[in-house]
Design a protein around this motif. Structure first.
Motif, PDB file in Angstrom:
ATOM      1  N   GLY A  10       7.247  -7.912 -11.316  1.00  0.00           N
ATOM      2  CA  GLY A  10       8.172  -8.492 -12.281  1.00  0.00           C
ATOM      3  C   GLY A  10       7.715  -8.306 -13.722  1.00  0.00           C
ATOM      4  N   ILE A  11       6.886  -7.306 -13.989  1.00  0.00           N
ATOM      5  CA  ILE A  11       6.400  -7.019 -15.332  1.00  0.00           C
ATOM      6  C   ILE A  11       7.136  -5.796 -15.848  1.00  0.00           C
ATOM      7  CG2 ILE A  11       4.397  -6.364 -16.712  1.00  0.00           C
ATOM      8  CD1 ILE A  11       2.640  -7.775 -14.615  1.00  0.00           C
ATOM      9  N   TYR A  12       7.928  -6.026 -16.880  1.00  0.00           N
ATOM     10  CA  TYR A  12       8.716  -4.943 -17.468  1.00  0.00           C
ATOM     11  C   TYR A  12       8.324  -4.808 -18.933  1.00  0.00           C
ATOM     12  CZ  TYR A  12      11.561  -5.528 -13.293  1.00  0.00           C
ATOM     13  OH  TYR A  12      11.982  -5.619 -11.998  1.00  0.00           O
ATOM     14  N   LEU A  13       8.196  -3.585 -19.402  1.00  0.00           N
ATOM     15  CA  LEU A  13       7.900  -3.341 -20.815  1.00  0.00           C
ATOM     16  C   LEU A  13       9.191  -3.383 -21.612  1.00  0.00           C
ATOM     17  CD1 LEU A  13       5.352  -0.391 -20.638  1.00  0.00           C
ATOM     18  CD2 LEU A  13       4.886  -2.811 -21.000  1.00  0.00           C
ATOM     19  N   LYS A  14       9.106  -3.914 -22.798  1.00  0.00           N
ATOM     20  CA  LYS A  14      10.268  -3.883 -23.682  1.00  0.00           C
ATOM     21  C   LYS A  14      10.476  -2.467 -24.171  1.00  0.00           C
ATOM     22  CE  LYS A  14       9.610  -8.596 -25.186  1.00  0.00           C
ATOM     23  NZ  LYS A  14       9.293  -9.489 -26.290  1.00  0.00           N
ATOM     24  N   GLN A  15      11.719  -2.032 -24.178  1.00  0.00           N
ATOM     25  CA  GLN A  15      12.036  -0.668 -24.622  1.00  0.00           C
ATOM     26  C   GLN A  15      12.133  -0.587 -26.116  1.00  0.00           C
ATOM     27  OE1 GLN A  15      11.943   1.838 -22.519  1.00  0.00           O
ATOM     28  NE2 GLN A  15      11.601   0.456 -20.822  1.00  0.00           N
TER      29      GLN A  15
ATOM     30  N   LEU B 172       0.850  -1.177   0.000  1.00  0.00           N
ATOM     31  CA  LEU B 172       0.000   0.000   0.000  1.00  0.00           C
ATOM     32  C   LEU B 172       0.892   1.235   0.000  1.00  0.00           C
ATOM     33  CD1 LEU B 172      -3.323   0.367   1.550  1.00  0.00           C
ATOM     34  CD2 LEU B 172      -1.695   2.088   2.272  1.00  0.00           C
ATOM     35  N   PHE B 173       0.639   2.144  -0.937  1.00  0.00           N
ATOM     36  CA  PHE B 173       1.426   3.362  -1.056  1.00  0.00           C
ATOM     37  C   PHE B 173       0.498   4.564  -1.087  1.00  0.00           C
ATOM     38  CE2 PHE B 173       3.892   0.100  -3.201  1.00  0.00           C
ATOM     39  CZ  PHE B 173       5.124   0.247  -2.605  1.00  0.00           C
ATOM     40  N   ALA B 174       0.964   5.644  -0.534  1.00  0.00           N
ATOM     41  CA  ALA B 174       0.272   6.921  -0.640  1.00  0.00           C
ATOM     42  C   ALA B 174       1.340   7.983  -0.905  1.00  0.00           C
ATOM     43  CB  ALA B 174      -0.506   7.225   0.630  1.00  0.00           C
ATOM     44  N   PRO B 175       1.912   7.949  -2.108  1.00  0.00           N
ATOM     45  CA  PRO B 175       2.990   8.898  -2.396  1.00  0.00           C
ATOM     46  C   PRO B 175       2.469  10.320  -2.512  1.00  0.00           C
ATOM     47  CG  PRO B 175       2.361   7.758  -4.391  1.00  0.00           C
ATOM     48  CD  PRO B 175       1.563   7.143  -3.260  1.00  0.00           C
ATOM     49  N   GLU B 176       3.321  11.263  -2.210  1.00  0.00           N
ATOM     50  CA  GLU B 176       2.955  12.680  -2.378  1.00  0.00           C
ATOM     51  C   GLU B 176       2.501  12.904  -3.817  1.00  0.00           C
ATOM     52  OE1 GLU B 176       2.215  16.407  -0.981  1.00  0.00           O
ATOM     53  OE2 GLU B 176       2.968  14.755   0.225  1.00  0.00           O
ATOM     54  N   SER B 177       3.224  12.303  -4.736  1.00  0.00           N
ATOM     55  CA  SER B 177       2.810  12.276  -6.136  1.00  0.00           C
ATOM     56  C   SER B 177       3.581  11.141  -6.789  1.00  0.00           C
ATOM     57  CB  SER B 177       3.098  13.599  -6.841  1.00  0.00           C
ATOM     58  OG  SER B 177       4.480  13.800  -6.948  1.00  0.00           O
ATOM     59  N   THR B 178       3.082  10.706  -7.917  1.00  0.00           N
ATOM     60  CA  THR B 178       3.776   9.679  -8.672  1.00  0.00           C
ATOM     61  C   THR B 178       3.677  10.047 -10.135  1.00  0.00           C
ATOM     62  OG1 THR B 178       4.120   7.300  -8.893  1.00  0.00           O
ATOM     63  CG2 THR B 178       1.839   8.062  -8.936  1.00  0.00           C
ATOM     64  N   SER B 179       4.548   9.469 -10.913  1.00  0.00           N
ATOM     65  CA  SER B 179       4.574   9.740 -12.344  1.00  0.00           C
ATOM     66  C   SER B 179       4.443   8.416 -13.083  1.00  0.00           C
ATOM     67  CB  SER B 179       5.887  10.429 -12.730  1.00  0.00           C
ATOM     68  OG  SER B 179       6.972   9.537 -12.502  1.00  0.00           O
ATOM     69  N   VAL B 180       4.240   8.485 -14.381  1.00  0.00           N
ATOM     70  CA  VAL B 180       4.160   7.265 -15.181  1.00  0.00           C
ATOM     71  C   VAL B 180       5.463   6.466 -15.051  1.00  0.00           C
ATOM     72  CG1 VAL B 180       3.945   6.358 -17.525  1.00  0.00           C
ATOM     73  CG2 VAL B 180       2.392   8.164 -16.736  1.00  0.00           C
ATOM     74  N   PRO B 181       6.646   7.088 -15.216  1.00  0.00           N
ATOM     75  CA  PRO B 181       7.882   6.299 -15.044  1.00  0.00           C
ATOM     76  C   PRO B 181       8.011   5.679 -13.645  1.00  0.00           C
ATOM     77  CG  PRO B 181       8.371   8.360 -16.171  1.00  0.00           C
ATOM     78  CD  PRO B 181       6.944   8.444 -15.701  1.00  0.00           C
ATOM     79  N   ASP B 182       7.587   6.410 -12.609  1.00  0.00           N
ATOM     80  CA  ASP B 182       7.639   5.864 -11.246  1.00  0.00           C
ATOM     81  C   ASP B 182       6.735   4.645 -11.119  1.00  0.00           C
ATOM     82  OD1 ASP B 182       9.392   7.840 -10.425  1.00  0.00           O
ATOM     83  OD2 ASP B 182       7.840   9.063  -9.464  1.00  0.00           O
ATOM     84  N   MET B 183       5.521   4.726 -11.670  1.00  0.00           N
ATOM     85  CA  MET B 183       4.606   3.586 -11.588  1.00  0.00           C
ATOM     86  C   MET B 183       5.134   2.403 -12.383  1.00  0.00           C
ATOM     87  SD  MET B 183       0.672   4.894 -11.349  1.00  0.00           S
ATOM     88  CE  MET B 183       0.128   3.228 -10.935  1.00  0.00           C
ATOM     89  N   LYS B 184       5.703   2.647 -13.551  1.00  0.00           N
ATOM     90  CA  LYS B 184       6.261   1.558 -14.359  1.00  0.00           C
ATOM     91  C   LYS B 184       7.397   0.869 -13.603  1.00  0.00           C
ATOM     92  CE  LYS B 184       5.076   3.273 -18.943  1.00  0.00           C
ATOM     93  NZ  LYS B 184       5.603   3.754 -20.239  1.00  0.00           N
ATOM     94  N   LYS B 185       8.232   1.665 -12.955  1.00  0.00           N
ATOM     95  CA  LYS B 185       9.328   1.091 -12.163  1.00  0.00           C
ATOM     96  C   LYS B 185       8.769   0.247 -11.024  1.00  0.00           C
ATOM     97  CE  LYS B 185      13.322   2.300  -9.410  1.00  0.00           C
ATOM     98  NZ  LYS B 185      13.659   3.130  -8.290  1.00  0.00           N
ATOM     99  N   HIS B 186       7.763   0.761 -10.348  1.00  0.00           N
ATOM    100  CA  HIS B 186       7.206   0.019  -9.224  1.00  0.00           C
ATOM    101  C   HIS B 186       6.490  -1.253  -9.688  1.00  0.00           C
ATOM    102  CE1 HIS B 186       6.348  -0.403  -5.033  1.00  0.00           C
ATOM    103  NE2 HIS B 186       5.147  -0.811  -5.376  1.00  0.00           N
ATOM    104  N   ILE B 187       5.835  -1.215 -10.833  1.00  0.00           N
ATOM    105  CA  ILE B 187       5.196  -2.411 -11.381  1.00  0.00           C
ATOM    106  C   ILE B 187       6.252  -3.479 -11.650  1.00  0.00           C
ATOM    107  CG2 ILE B 187       4.085  -3.311 -13.472  1.00  0.00           C
ATOM    108  CD1 ILE B 187       2.394  -0.679 -13.434  1.00  0.00           C
ATOM    109  N   GLY B 188       7.378  -3.074 -12.178  1.00  0.00           N
ATOM    110  CA  GLY B 188       8.470  -4.024 -12.402  1.00  0.00           C
ATOM    111  C   GLY B 188       8.966  -4.628 -11.101  1.00  0.00           C
ATOM    112  N   GLU B 189       9.144  -3.791 -10.085  1.00  0.00           N
ATOM    113  CA  GLU B 189       9.626  -4.271  -8.791  1.00  0.00           C
ATOM    114  C   GLU B 189       8.593  -5.144  -8.080  1.00  0.00           C
ATOM    115  OE1 GLU B 189      10.521  -0.558  -6.932  1.00  0.00           O
ATOM    116  OE2 GLU B 189      12.477  -0.377  -7.914  1.00  0.00           O
ATOM    117  N   ALA B 190       7.333  -4.739  -8.114  1.00  0.00           N
ATOM    118  CA  ALA B 190       6.295  -5.453  -7.371  1.00  0.00           C
ATOM    119  C   ALA B 190       5.836  -6.727  -8.073  1.00  0.00           C
ATOM    120  CB  ALA B 190       5.086  -4.530  -7.132  1.00  0.00           C
TER     121      ALA B 190
END
Length: 138
Positions: free
Chosen positions: A133-138, A113-131
């Protein structure tokens, strides 16, 4: 500081975001609490739950980020939008005093559970990968 918008309309959620209440989420994900540290989540894909209030300007801004990420990942992740007043039965499993919006990342193995002050698309993508293991191909 929370900014309330008088007479505001509800937040528009885009493709891939399901607006629900926590009872629907709990039922459809076959979620249950086993004890203080363990739960069962039987959905086929991980979920990200966005808990928000239509009246909070910050939630309205963050919903744009959530919509963008949902449009990108909706084939592999379920995205849920639950209004704060409708989220109470889910929040009994994950008590928080955090300000809105709240993001709940959950799969069969963990819940964060997170309640960040703010988040961005890159931040969410990074967290999705960490949480998840889903990473988008560049």
């Amino acid at each position: 500081m929370l900014t309330l918008l008088a007479g505001c309309s509800s937040i528009d959620f885009g493709y891939g975001v399901r607006r629900a209440d926590s009872d629907t989420f709990i039922k459809e994900c076959r979620f249950s609490k086993v004890d203080a540290e363990h739960f069962v989540y039987k959905n086929t894909r991980p979920s990200i739950v966005f808990i928000y209030s239509d009246a909070v300007e910050h939630c309205r801004r963050q919903a744009q980020v959530f919509n963008n990420v949902a449009a990108t990942y909706s084939d592999g992740i379920f995205f849920w939008a639950i209004e704060y007043d409708d989220a109470q039965s889910l929040l009994t499993y994950f008590p928080t005093t955090a300000r809105l919006p709240i993001y709940l990342y959950i799969n069969q193995n963990c819940a964060q559970l997170f309640a960040p002050e703010s988040t961005s698309v890159p931040d969410m993508k990074k967290h999705i990968g960490e949480a998840f293991g889903i990473y988008l191909k560049q």
